[in-house]
Design an enzyme around this catalytic site. Sequence first.
Site, mmCIF file in Angstrom:
data_model
loop_
_atom_site.group_PDB
_atom_site.id
_atom_site.type_symbol
_atom_site.label_atom_id
_atom_site.label_comp_id
_atom_site.label_asym_id
_atom_site.label_seq_id
_atom_site.Cartn_x
_atom_site.Cartn_y
_atom_site.Cartn_z
ATOM 1 N NE ARG A 104 -4.035 0.583 1.995
ATOM 2 C CZ ARG A 104 -5.299 0.784 2.629
ATOM 3 N NH1 ARG A 104 -5.566 1.777 3.794
ATOM 4 N NH2 ARG A 104 -5.847 -0.411 1.462
ATOM 5 C CG HIS A 131 -8.249 -0.037 -3.143
ATOM 6 N ND1 HIS A 131 -7.879 -1.069 -3.514
ATOM 7 C CD2 HIS A 131 -9.242 0.743 -1.888
ATOM 8 C CE1 HIS A 131 -7.611 -0.834 -1.768
ATOM 9 N NE2 HIS A 131 -9.022 -0.113 -0.744
ATOM 10 C CD GLN A 134 -13.063 -1.678 -1.291
ATOM 11 O OE1 GLN A 134 -11.872 -1.852 0.009
ATOM 12 N NE2 GLN A 134 -13.716 -2.128 -1.097
ATOM 13 C CG ASP A 221 -13.719 6.961 -1.562
ATOM 14 O OD1 ASP A 221 -13.017 6.288 -0.274
ATOM 15 O OD2 ASP A 221 -12.586 6.606 -1.705
ATOM 16 C CB CYS A 261 -13.927 1.376 -0.242
ATOM 17 S SG CYS A 261 -13.450 3.183 0.358
ATOM 18 N NE ARG A 289 -10.034 -4.851 -0.529
ATOM 19 C CZ ARG A 289 -9.603 -4.174 0.404
ATOM 20 N NH1 ARG A 289 -10.040 -3.080 0.664
ATOM 21 N NH2 ARG A 289 -7.834 -4.587 0.111
HETATM 22 N N1 CP Z 1 -11.267 -0.505 2.327
HETATM 23 C C1 CP Z 1 -9.598 -0.435 2.112
HETATM 24 O O1 CP Z 1 -9.317 -0.145 1.963
HETATM 25 O O2 CP Z 1 -9.975 -0.301 3.827
HETATM 26 P P1 CP Z 1 -8.319 0.009 4.533
HETATM 27 O O3 CP Z 1 -8.160 1.219 4.485
HETATM 28 O O4 CP Z 1 -8.591 -0.061 5.999
HETATM 29 O O5 CP Z 1 -7.454 -0.970 4.747
HETATM 30 N N1 NVA Z 2 -10.403 6.542 -0.907
HETATM 31 C C1 NVA Z 2 -9.316 6.456 -0.453
HETATM 32 C C2 NVA Z 2 -9.812 4.944 0.041
HETATM 33 C C3 NVA Z 2 -9.483 4.417 0.995
HETATM 34 C C4 NVA Z 2 -9.920 2.608 1.107
HETATM 35 C C5 NVA Z 2 -8.163 6.774 0.164
HETATM 36 O O1 NVA Z 2 -7.093 6.604 -0.804
HETATM 37 O O2 NVA Z 2 -7.812 6.991 0.601
#
Ligand code: CP
Ligand code: NVA
Length: 302
Positions: A104, A131, A134, A221, A261, A289
Amino acid sequence: MNKRDFVSLADYAREEIWELLHTAKQLKIAHRAGQERPVLRHKTLAMIFQKPSLRTRVSFEVGMTQLGGHAIYLAPGDIRLGERETTEDIAKVLSRYCDGIMARVFGHEIVEELARHASVPVINGLSDREHPCQILGDLLTVWERKGRIEGLKLAWVGDGNNVCHSWLQAAPKLGMSLSVATPAGFEPLPEIVEYARQFGSVELTHDPVEAVRGADVVYTDVWASMGQEAEAEQRRRVFRPFRVNRELMKHAHPDAIVMHCLPAHYDEEIAHEVAHGPQSVIFDQAENRLHAQKGLLVLLLR
Ligand code: CP
Ligand code: NVA
């Protein structure tokens, strides 16, 4: 060396996405029946995080455990990617110990660079641009709830962000149409919209009501993603008309499902009563997930 990465849904064809979804569904059924086999026994997944996480971290770690393997959580301060040592060296070292790397990251180019230098599969656990994990879980959720994916309309309401980009890269390939409502200046990247339009219908609008009209799925989101905290106040003002509430949901199909999400801000992009109401599937998404990523891990790491 014949490895497959999962950095972007743009790298996956319709049939490959369906293979992932079918594998995930079988694993979910086997898990619920207590008939799961430890097909990833002795396999280790390294998990690099430059940003916080609840779902991604826990679902990957639990998924590896359920499949008989192991996951190592590397917190943002642990390896200090690109600062303590180069992305290239991290990819090469982890490839000597582990069977896969999930990352990540902030810049999408970091996960691409990891994939380029690692000799084991690299999975994008969220970048500023995409992502994909997701959307894999979300597609499983839509399929379960609606019995199909093809022919459905998804309305995206809010920021044209990483999650929106991954929807654009997958949904039209599977026969879903997308209507994306964002404030002016917050549209998804033009090259990703152009990519999506090769496969199906994508409408862009600045009117959330127009996007949601007749939609089978309404998705939102956060207004400020991780790394955009400094813009949060300004974004709150611009995004105010893009809140998913009961009023907006009146324009969707009466059987529409609401997706997010998570994490959510209930005083901003979605009303608590909608997110926790009868049309919401947000906790199915969170659960899926796990199953979707287990499908991915089995196909990539076995
Ligand atoms: N939706 C998602 O990716 O959640 P987290 O940021 O908690 O991993
Ligand atoms: N768009 C959000 C998604 C989190 C799962 C971010 O990148 O923070």
